[in-house]
Design a protein around this motif. Sequence first.
Motif, PDB file in Angstrom:
ATOM      1  N   TYR A  52       0.855  -1.196   0.000  1.00 25.95           N
ATOM      2  CA  TYR A  52       0.000   0.000   0.000  1.00 25.95           C
ATOM      3  C   TYR A  52       0.884   1.236   0.000  1.00 25.95           C
ATOM      4  N   VAL A  53       0.437   2.237  -0.729  1.00 22.32           N
ATOM      5  CA  VAL A  53       1.260   3.444  -0.812  1.00 22.32           C
ATOM      6  C   VAL A  53       0.755   4.546   0.129  1.00 22.32           C
ATOM      7  N   ASN A  54       0.036   4.159   1.177  1.00 25.33           N
ATOM      8  CA  ASN A  54      -0.441   5.196   2.098  1.00 25.33           C
ATOM      9  C   ASN A  54       0.631   5.580   3.116  1.00 25.33           C
ATOM     10  N   ALA A  55       1.697   4.801   3.198  1.00 29.25           N
ATOM     11  CA  ALA A  55       2.758   5.122   4.155  1.00 29.25           C
ATOM     12  C   ALA A  55       4.095   4.635   3.600  1.00 29.25           C
ATOM     13  N   SER A  56       5.170   5.155   4.190  1.00 26.62           N
ATOM     14  CA  SER A  56       6.504   4.803   3.703  1.00 26.62           C
ATOM     15  C   SER A  56       6.870   3.368   4.071  1.00 26.62           C
ATOM     16  N   PRO A  57       7.819   2.792   3.343  1.00 31.97           N
ATOM     17  CA  PRO A  57       8.232   1.415   3.640  1.00 31.97           C
ATOM     18  C   PRO A  57       8.833   1.268   5.034  1.00 31.97           C
ATOM     19  N   HIS A  58       8.560   0.133   5.693  1.00 28.14           N
ATOM     20  CA  HIS A  58       9.188  -0.157   6.987  1.00 28.14           C
ATOM     21  C   HIS A  58       9.768  -1.572   6.964  1.00 28.14           C
ATOM     22  N   ILE A  59      10.381  -1.991   8.068  1.00 27.83           N
ATOM     23  CA  ILE A  59      11.077  -3.284   7.994  1.00 27.83           C
ATOM     24  C   ILE A  59      10.133  -4.476   7.809  1.00 27.83           C
ATOM     25  N   GLY A  60       8.869  -4.319   8.192  1.00 29.47           N
ATOM     26  CA  GLY A  60       7.909  -5.407   7.956  1.00 29.47           C
ATOM     27  C   GLY A  60       7.761  -5.645   6.452  1.00 29.47           C
ATOM     28  N   HIS A  61       7.640  -4.542   5.692  1.00 28.89           N
ATOM     29  CA  HIS A  61       7.538  -4.671   4.231  1.00 28.89           C
ATOM     30  C   HIS A  61       8.820  -5.300   3.669  1.00 28.89           C
ATOM     31  N   VAL A  62       9.940  -4.808   4.177  1.00 27.42           N
ATOM     32  CA  VAL A  62      11.228  -5.305   3.688  1.00 27.42           C
ATOM     33  C   VAL A  62      11.369  -6.804   3.975  1.00 27.42           C
ATOM     34  N   TYR A  63      10.811  -7.232   5.085  1.00 30.91           N
ATOM     35  CA  TYR A  63      10.879  -8.658   5.428  1.00 30.91           C
ATOM     36  C   TYR A  63      10.149  -9.505   4.373  1.00 30.91           C
ATOM     37  N   SER A  64       8.942  -9.079   3.969  1.00 29.69           N
ATOM     38  CA  SER A  64       8.227  -9.801   2.893  1.00 29.69           C
ATOM     39  C   SER A  64       9.101  -9.841   1.639  1.00 29.69           C
ATOM     40  N   CYS A 110       0.755   8.614  -5.211  1.00 28.58           N
ATOM     41  CA  CYS A 110       1.134   7.190  -5.351  1.00 28.58           C
ATOM     42  C   CYS A 110       2.533   7.062  -5.947  1.00 28.58           C
ATOM     43  N   THR A 111       2.822   7.876  -6.948  1.00 33.10           N
ATOM     44  CA  THR A 111       4.122   7.776  -7.626  1.00 33.10           C
ATOM     45  C   THR A 111       5.248   8.038  -6.638  1.00 33.10           C
ATOM     46  N   GLU A 112       5.045   9.049  -5.806  1.00 33.13           N
ATOM     47  CA  GLU A 112       6.078   9.404  -4.824  1.00 33.13           C
ATOM     48  C   GLU A 112       6.394   8.219  -3.911  1.00 33.13           C
ATOM     49  N   ILE A 113       5.326   7.609  -3.367  1.00 37.97           N
ATOM     50  CA  ILE A 113       5.587   6.516  -2.403  1.00 37.97           C
ATOM     51  C   ILE A 113       6.041   5.256  -3.116  1.00 37.97           C
ATOM     52  N   SER A 114       5.513   5.024  -4.307  1.00 38.14           N
ATOM     53  CA  SER A 114       5.961   3.844  -5.060  1.00 38.14           C
ATOM     54  C   SER A 114       7.464   3.952  -5.340  1.00 38.14           C
ATOM     55  N   GLU A 115       7.907   5.154  -5.664  1.00 41.39           N
ATOM     56  CA  GLU A 115       9.349   5.369  -5.907  1.00 41.39           C
ATOM     57  C   GLU A 115      10.152   5.116  -4.636  1.00 41.39           C
ATOM     58  N   SER A 116       9.565   5.475  -3.478  1.00 40.27           N
ATOM     59  CA  SER A 116      10.329   5.259  -2.243  1.00 40.27           C
ATOM     60  C   SER A 116      10.446   3.763  -1.936  1.00 40.27           C
ATOM     61  N   PHE A 117       9.441   2.973  -2.311  1.00 34.70           N
ATOM     62  CA  PHE A 117       9.578   1.509  -2.166  1.00 34.70           C
ATOM     63  C   PHE A 117      10.695   0.996  -3.074  1.00 34.70           C
ATOM     64  N   LYS A 118      10.693   1.497  -4.320  1.00 33.88           N
ATOM     65  CA  LYS A 118      11.737   1.056  -5.269  1.00 33.88           C
ATOM     66  C   LYS A 118      13.119   1.382  -4.720  1.00 33.88           C
ATOM     67  N   HIS A 119      13.230   2.567  -4.151  1.00 34.15           N
ATOM     68  CA  HIS A 119      14.524   2.995  -3.638  1.00 34.15           C
ATOM     69  C   HIS A 119      14.982   2.090  -2.482  1.00 34.15           C
ATOM     70  N   VAL A 120      14.066   1.819  -1.561  1.00 36.74           N
ATOM     71  CA  VAL A 120      14.412   0.938  -0.439  1.00 36.74           C
ATOM     72  C   VAL A 120      14.807  -0.445  -0.954  1.00 36.74           C
ATOM     73  N   PHE A 121      14.058  -0.947  -1.925  1.00 31.12           N
ATOM     74  CA  PHE A 121      14.362  -2.287  -2.457  1.00 31.12           C
ATOM     75  C   PHE A 121      15.736  -2.311  -3.120  1.00 31.12           C
ATOM     76  N   GLN A 122      16.053  -1.244  -3.805  1.00 31.06           N
ATOM     77  CA  GLN A 122      17.368  -1.201  -4.458  1.00 31.06           C
ATOM     78  C   GLN A 122      18.469  -1.188  -3.396  1.00 31.06           C
ATOM     79  N   ARG A 123      18.266  -0.421  -2.322  1.00 29.79           N
ATOM     80  CA  ARG A 123      19.269  -0.364  -1.252  1.00 29.79           C
ATOM     81  C   ARG A 123      19.401  -1.702  -0.510  1.00 29.79           C
ATOM     82  N   CYS A 124      18.322  -2.484  -0.561  1.00 29.31           N
ATOM     83  CA  CYS A 124      18.311  -3.765   0.155  1.00 29.31           C
ATOM     84  C   CYS A 124      18.694  -4.928  -0.743  1.00 29.31           C
ATOM     85  N   SER A 125      19.167  -4.650  -1.927  1.00 24.02           N
ATOM     86  CA  SER A 125      19.522  -5.682  -2.923  1.00 24.02           C
ATOM     87  C   SER A 125      18.363  -6.624  -3.245  1.00 24.02           C
TER      88      SER A 125
END
Length: 591
Positions: A52-64, A110-125
Amino acid sequence: MRSPCRVLTRVGAALRLSGHALHGRPPRVYGIHDRQASQCSKPYYITTPIFYVNASPHIGHVYSAVTADCLHRYKLLKGYNSRFATGTDEHGLKIQQAASNAGKEPLSFCTEISESFKHVFQRCSISYTDYIRTTEQRHTRAVEDFWMVLQSKGFLYKGTYEGWYSTPDESFLTPAQVTDGTDSEGRRIKVSSESGHKVEWMKEDNYMFRLSDFRTEVLRWLRSNPKVIRPVKFHDLVLQWLEDDDIPDLSVSRQKSRLQWGIPVPGDPEQTIYVWLDALVNYLTVVGYPQNHAQWWTAVHHVVGKDILKFHAIYWPAFLMAAGLPLPRMIYVHSHWTVEGKKMSKSLGNVINPLDAIEKFSADGLRYFLLRQGVPDSDCDYYDDKVVKVCNSELADALGGLLNRCTAPSLNPAQLYPRFSNTCFPKEENCGKAVSDDYRMMEAVSALPVVVERHFENLNIYKALEAISACVRLTNRFVQRHAPWKLDRKEDQQWLDTILHVSLECLRMYGILLQPVVPGLAHKILSRLGVAPEERSWDSLNFLRRYEGGDCVLEGRALGPDLGVLFGRLERSPVKRKTPKMATTQDEGKS
Ligand code: MSP
């Protein structure tokens, strides 16, 4: 004999993985190896839930995401042609309200938060091969098509829904799933018993899906596939829901007057498609539905958190059955992360930002911690000191120490992969220099790939890491027991080389096996050992071939040039460090 096609497949997989570890971003351009691989290896398709793009990514999302990434990398190592999809869930009331509260136009929000997920995923390999946003045209087309199939087969009808709805969960609830609660100002409200989120009573004319028709069929599917939902605890839970609870028909649209931010019902623009139906179809959109999706679709595996089990284990199979499509091969379920014993929540201010954690512990440190401590069966607790403790003891001290000692120029001035001597380490015990514990260690490391494979396949990644960690301890004891730094260079050179050869062979196994979990560290280990990218696949887990009388292609080969420490020790205090410390000297001989 292996077919050339099979060899190329492995090479393609290894190159894709090593390239990734080097550049830390998803491979987007498929080279010749990949194309050849895709023609001749088995497909595997793994997904995360879309976020969901209502909030920024957190470690729970990263765990999935890290869990799915680990399984994807593991399957590539095994020679599968694996595809890994993630992305963002952008429609629905919750997002509509979040955009409006932020005073932003929904799509740019949505674009803003979707990009922040992409960024976190890239940093997390996170090495996804596909990123899907539900606001994309290709997705709208897939959802419309899916809807029309359900409609043409008679599974949708116009009706009135009257009952509870939770906007934070975007979920309809039966009276039995609702309980009393209080809001932040102490007022009495109704809440979902499962999530604790507020529910509202609603009455609306909309489209209903004949979910109740599928109860028996979903039950039959689960009973005849007892391993389809893992861990088994969650399989049993779904069976229990289906056996005990009422499974009413499901409202699959909302009136446009209430929900504008979504996909309109084909042929009825006054209704908007229910966000969960919209979201679940993303898994099909990625593989090209409604065209040419069959090959990938039959290989689909979902990773989901326990909070969205009902949607994936009841609604989704029922939708797929209704549409005449195959059901998921596997649903891997994981539990949740709490923070210092409390549920992670914005109001408590204890949400862990993955970027902060990566800055403190590095991507590999965070990945290792989450997968080492994350037990899918039950909730796990996160706190910084625990990350420090786990990473220091297992990555910095045990694994890093072993690599440092066994590749130290003081023990191995030529910096070549040392030679093994069958006289020092013969097949028969008590005839050479190796002692009984050395043989036991060797047996444990030889058996490790099978053990790790079993645990990966069952989503018990923590058990695979526990097994690897136990073997690393055995290898450290082996080195300590024989203290190669005390040996006489003239008289004991063969034995010294043999100790180092065996230790490097152990490290080679750990490096290969750890690639799905800590790709950066695994790359460092294997490069230091001089292992080429095409020698890093599952097929290369041929431990200590020289002991069996076979050849070892690495013997005599130059070690890699990087003498830096594998993983710098982390500080316990909340001091932020950008990069792990680099050592200037070797610390061979330290325990
Ligand atoms: N958009 C839906 C999924 C639709 S899939 C067709 C959704 N999104 S979510 O952003 O709320 O959650 C995405 C994933 O993050 C879920 O697997 C969820 O379980 C996981 N987590 C959210 N909080 C979590 C923890 N505190 N701990 C572990 N995972 C958690 O649900």
